[in-house]
Design a protein around this motif. Structure first.
Motif, PDB file in Angstrom:
ATOM      1  N   GLU A 114      -0.150  39.138 -23.621  1.00 24.18           N
ATOM      2  CA  GLU A 114       0.853  40.262 -24.167  1.00 24.18           C
ATOM      3  C   GLU A 114       2.541  39.657 -22.927  1.00 24.18           C
ATOM      4  O   GLU A 114       3.188  39.277 -23.260  1.00 24.18           O
ATOM      5  N   ARG A 115       2.007  38.684 -22.237  1.00 22.40           N
ATOM      6  CA  ARG A 115       3.764  38.300 -21.529  1.00 22.40           C
ATOM      7  C   ARG A 115       3.547  36.707 -21.974  1.00 22.40           C
ATOM      8  O   ARG A 115       4.999  36.856 -22.225  1.00 22.40           O
ATOM      9  N   THR A 116       3.116  36.161 -22.668  1.00 20.54           N
ATOM     10  CA  THR A 116       2.957  34.924 -22.960  1.00 20.54           C
ATOM     11  C   THR A 116       2.761  34.833 -25.090  1.00 20.54           C
ATOM     12  O   THR A 116       3.164  33.446 -25.351  1.00 20.54           O
ATOM     13  N   ALA A 117       2.983  36.092 -25.301  1.00 20.56           N
ATOM     14  CA  ALA A 117       2.710  35.829 -26.466  1.00 20.56           C
ATOM     15  C   ALA A 117       4.649  35.862 -27.268  1.00 20.56           C
ATOM     16  O   ALA A 117       3.917  35.081 -28.358  1.00 20.56           O
ATOM     17  N   MET A 119       7.653  33.304 -27.142  1.00 21.33           N
ATOM     18  CA  MET A 119       7.117  31.553 -26.462  1.00 21.33           C
ATOM     19  C   MET A 119       8.358  31.667 -25.240  1.00 21.33           C
ATOM     20  O   MET A 119       8.560  30.962 -24.443  1.00 21.33           O
ATOM     21  N   GLY A 120       9.355  32.568 -25.186  1.00 16.60           N
ATOM     22  CA  GLY A 120      10.224  33.024 -24.091  1.00 16.60           C
ATOM     23  C   GLY A 120       8.928  33.381 -22.118  1.00 16.60           C
ATOM     24  O   GLY A 120       9.736  33.306 -21.444  1.00 16.60           O
ATOM     25  N   GLY A 121       8.181  33.538 -22.808  1.00 19.95           N
ATOM     26  CA  GLY A 121       7.571  34.680 -21.906  1.00 19.95           C
ATOM     27  C   GLY A 121       6.828  32.981 -20.344  1.00 19.95           C
ATOM     28  O   GLY A 121       6.324  31.569 -20.677  1.00 19.95           O
ATOM     29  N   TYR A 122       6.478  33.660 -19.493  1.00 19.71           N
ATOM     30  CA  TYR A 122       6.161  32.897 -18.429  1.00 19.71           C
ATOM     31  C   TYR A 122       5.589  33.817 -17.496  1.00 19.71           C
ATOM     32  O   TYR A 122       5.142  34.812 -16.614  1.00 19.71           O
ATOM     33  N   VAL A 123       4.285  33.075 -16.947  1.00 18.71           N
ATOM     34  CA  VAL A 123       3.149  34.194 -15.480  1.00 18.71           C
ATOM     35  C   VAL A 123       3.531  32.643 -14.883  1.00 18.71           C
ATOM     36  O   VAL A 123       2.131  31.458 -15.259  1.00 18.71           O
ATOM     37  N   ALA A 124       2.994  33.022 -13.669  1.00 17.00           N
ATOM     38  CA  ALA A 124       3.142  32.229 -12.468  1.00 17.00           C
ATOM     39  C   ALA A 124       1.205  32.623 -11.451  1.00 17.00           C
ATOM     40  O   ALA A 124       1.243  34.032 -11.685  1.00 17.00           O
ATOM     41  N   PHE A 125       0.327  31.695 -10.989  1.00 23.42           N
ATOM     42  CA  PHE A 125      -0.341  32.006 -10.526  1.00 23.42           C
ATOM     43  C   PHE A 125       0.048  30.580  -9.287  1.00 23.42           C
ATOM     44  O   PHE A 125       0.555  29.873  -9.748  1.00 23.42           O
ATOM     45  N   ILE A 126       0.145  31.510  -8.268  1.00 25.48           N
ATOM     46  CA  ILE A 126       0.321  31.012  -6.556  1.00 25.48           C
ATOM     47  C   ILE A 126      -1.032  31.084  -6.185  1.00 25.48           C
ATOM     48  O   ILE A 126      -1.250  32.294  -5.735  1.00 25.48           O
TER      49      ILE A 126
END
Length: 157
Positions: A114-117, A119-126
């Motif tokens: 949903e968040r990256t569909a 092209m401006g979406g970013y999801v961080a995994f930390i």
């Protein structure tokens, strides 16, 4: 081992400090600590700054999810200042309501899609402090992210 125990185990393995707090204890902590950047939706707290040449000493952000099997926090980083704060802060503090803890990466697949569909979406995994080594195996901490990470786990929301 339940989800919380697994998360705590995996998070501690990478050197994170984990604190289990009540909502009231966290509110008291918010009043005492001074963070340069804050984005905590549950408590309607936002303190926005732009990262300069000096960087950011400390940032406090609320996670969208936490993954027990890896001790990883997942943060929607579409906001550029939030993305910079989580990457450039020397000390990253994350707020994790226990309700946002899931068992595995599969449990956040819909969120990621949903968040990256767009092209401006970013999801961080930390998962913890940034670590990198050169060809001679000299370890450096904090080059590509925070030097330290603390997870505040809120157990009563």
């Amino acid at each position: 081992m339940n989800k919380l125990e697994l998360f705590l185990d995996k998070s501690a393995l990478v050197g994170n400090e984990n604190q289990i707090l009540s909502a009231d204890e966290f509110k008291n902590l918010l009043g005492k600590e001074s963070f340069e950047y804050i984005d905590v939706q549950t408590f309607s707290k936002l303190k926005d700054i732009q990262a300069g040449e000096a960087g950011i000493k400390s940032a406090l952000v609320e996670v969208d999810f936490a993954i027990a099997e890896t001790g990883t926090v997942v943060i929607d980083s579409c906001n550029e200042n939030k993305r910079l704060a989580t990457c450039l802060a020397e000390k990253l503090f994350v707020v994790m309501p226990i309700s946002k803890l899931v068992a595995s990466l599969n449990d956040v697949a819909d969120f990621i899609e949903e968040r990256t569909a767009d092209m401006g979406g970013y999801v961080a995994f930390i998962t913890g402090a940034s670590r990198t080594a050169d060809i001679e195996r000299v370890l450096t901490v904090g080059v590509h992210g925070p030097k330290e990470m603390t997870v505040y786990i809120l157990n009563d929301l």
